[in-house]
Design a protein around this motif. Structure first.
Motif, short mmCIF file in Angstrom:
data_model
loop_
_atom_site.label_atom_id
_atom_site.label_comp_id
_atom_site.label_asym_id
_atom_site.label_seq_id
_atom_site.Cartn_x
_atom_site.Cartn_y
_atom_site.Cartn_z
N THR A 51 40.88 -48.72 90.23
CA THR A 51 41.58 -49.90 89.70
C THR A 51 40.59 -50.84 89.02
O THR A 51 40.85 -51.35 87.94
N PHE A 52 39.44 -51.05 89.66
CA PHE A 52 38.45 -51.95 89.06
C PHE A 52 37.93 -51.41 87.75
O PHE A 52 37.71 -52.16 86.81
N SER A 53 37.73 -50.11 87.69
CA SER A 53 37.21 -49.56 86.44
C SER A 53 38.28 -49.69 85.34
O SER A 53 37.96 -49.97 84.19
N GLN A 54 39.55 -49.54 85.72
CA GLN A 54 40.61 -49.69 84.71
C GLN A 54 40.67 -51.12 84.18
O GLN A 54 41.12 -51.36 83.07
N LYS A 55 40.20 -52.06 85.02
CA LYS A 55 40.19 -53.46 84.55
C LYS A 55 38.91 -53.80 83.81
O LYS A 55 38.66 -54.95 83.48
N GLY A 56 38.03 -52.80 83.63
CA GLY A 56 36.86 -53.03 82.78
C GLY A 56 35.51 -53.02 83.47
O GLY A 56 34.49 -53.08 82.81
N THR A 57 35.49 -52.97 84.82
CA THR A 57 34.20 -52.91 85.51
C THR A 57 33.59 -51.52 85.30
O THR A 57 34.28 -50.51 85.46
N THR A 58 32.32 -51.50 84.96
CA THR A 58 31.61 -50.22 84.84
C THR A 58 31.11 -49.86 86.24
O THR A 58 30.65 -50.73 86.98
N ILE A 59 31.25 -48.59 86.60
CA ILE A 59 30.86 -48.17 87.95
C ILE A 59 29.82 -47.06 87.86
O ILE A 59 30.02 -46.05 87.18
N LEU A 60 28.72 -47.27 88.58
CA LEU A 60 27.73 -46.20 88.73
C LEU A 60 27.69 -45.89 90.22
O LEU A 60 27.46 -46.78 91.04
N LEU A 61 27.97 -44.63 90.58
CA LEU A 61 28.00 -44.31 91.99
C LEU A 61 27.25 -43.02 92.27
O LEU A 61 26.98 -42.22 91.38
N SER A 62 26.89 -42.84 93.54
CA SER A 62 26.36 -41.55 93.95
C SER A 62 27.30 -41.00 95.01
O SER A 62 27.98 -41.76 95.71
N SER A 63 27.35 -39.69 95.08
CA SER A 63 28.24 -39.10 96.07
C SER A 63 27.82 -37.67 96.39
O SER A 63 27.26 -36.97 95.55
N HIS A 64 28.11 -37.27 97.64
CA HIS A 64 27.95 -35.86 98.01
C HIS A 64 29.30 -35.18 98.03
O HIS A 64 29.40 -33.99 98.27
N ASN A 65 30.34 -35.99 97.84
CA ASN A 65 31.69 -35.46 97.96
C ASN A 65 32.22 -35.02 96.59
O ASN A 65 32.52 -35.83 95.73
N MET A 66 32.32 -33.71 96.43
CA MET A 66 32.65 -33.16 95.10
C MET A 66 34.10 -33.46 94.69
O MET A 66 34.40 -33.62 93.52
N LEU A 67 34.98 -33.53 95.69
CA LEU A 67 36.37 -33.88 95.40
C LEU A 67 36.44 -35.29 94.85
O LEU A 67 37.16 -35.59 93.89
N GLU A 68 35.66 -36.15 95.49
CA GLU A 68 35.61 -37.55 95.09
C GLU A 68 35.11 -37.68 93.65
O GLU A 68 35.68 -38.41 92.83
N VAL A 69 34.07 -36.93 93.36
CA VAL A 69 33.46 -36.98 92.04
C VAL A 69 34.46 -36.52 90.98
O VAL A 69 34.61 -37.12 89.92
#
Ligand code: ATP
Length: 237
Positions: A177-195
């Motif tokens: 939701t935040f990214s749809q409102k324009g926030t850029t997100i940089l994340l790390s993850s081990h969860n491939m489904l999430e990615v």
């Protein structure tokens, strides 16, 4: 304009070269994921972009500001959620958000906290002490803390690590939701489904280098893979 431009980033800890010349660009409003095995260098990259660690060589530009020259300008635009973040345990969730909001902008404290409370979705439990929270509740509080200030860039290290499916899903929805409102997100993850669900683009990091990068769907095509886990296994092994 790109929100993040990382150019040939190198980071050494003494004789260990943890990041060995990484370059990538993240556009405004994108969700960009760093994935890779333990020790690949993800947290190091996130901490450098968060202005918490010095660059050894290379350059980073965030929303037009050179990180080496103007880290203070960048700090006004970003929010960083460390993987192992905690909150002050003797405060209530709400008091914790008020405390943090005061650092950011005391005049806007009330509206920022209202937003933070809404993001956490903790209901009445927001008035309980943090040391009574479960892991999922704590993570929701911290996501609220990170996003309530409407950062231009949110840097989230393993945002759903250790959470059950429902808590993780809820946090992913908030991020989207935040990214749809324009926030850029940089994340790390081990969860491939999430990615796969969250990221517009991903970079696979192994041993301090980006070994593959692209849209999840394009990478799956390229490697004739059913999912990102298969891509990951092929690229990283
Ligand atoms: P994980 O998925 O396990 O969290 P990561 O991809 O985030 O791993 P980093 O934490 O960035 O990886 O670590 C990259 C490399 O840098 C590792 O070899 C690690 O041991 C090393 N490293 C990280 N922090 C330090 C430090 N403060 N001092 C020395 N070496 C460090």
């Amino acid at each position: 304009m790109a929100t993040i431009v990382v150019d040939n980033l190198v980071k050494s800890y003494g004789s260990i070269e943890a990041v060995k010349g990484i370059s990538f660009t993240v556009n405004e409003g994108e969700i960009f994921g760093l994935i890779g095995p333990n020790g690949a260098g993800k947290t190091t990259v996130l901490r450098i972009i968060s202005t918490l660690l010095q660059i050894t060589s290379g350059s980073i530009n965030i929303a037009g500001h050179d990180l080496g020259k103007h880290p203070e300008e960048i700090r006004k635009l970003i929010s960083y959620l460390p993987e192992d973040a905690g909150a002050y345990k003797n405060l209530t969730g709400k008091k914790y958000l008020q405390f943090i909001a005061n650092f950011f902008d005391p005049k806007q404290n009330k509206s920022i906290v209202t937003k933070g409370v809404e993001i956490t979705n903790l209901g009445e439990r927001i008035n309980d002490r943090v040391d009574t929270y479960s892991k999922g509740m704590m993570r929701r509080l911290l996501i609220g803390r990170a996003l309530m200030i409407d950062p231009k860039l949110a840097i989230l290290d393993e945002p759903t690590s250790g959470l059950d499916v429902l808590n993780a899903q809820e946090i992913r929805k908030i991020i989207k939701t935040f990214s749809q409102k324009g926030t850029t997100i940089l994340l790390s993850s081990h969860n491939m489904l999430e990615v796969e669900f969250l990221c517009d683009r991903i970079a696979l990091i192994a041993n301090g280098r980006i070994v593959e990068e692209g849209k999840p769907v394009d990478l799956m095509k390229k490697y004739h893979a059913q999912n990102i886990e298969e891509v990951f296994t092929q690229v990283v092994q």
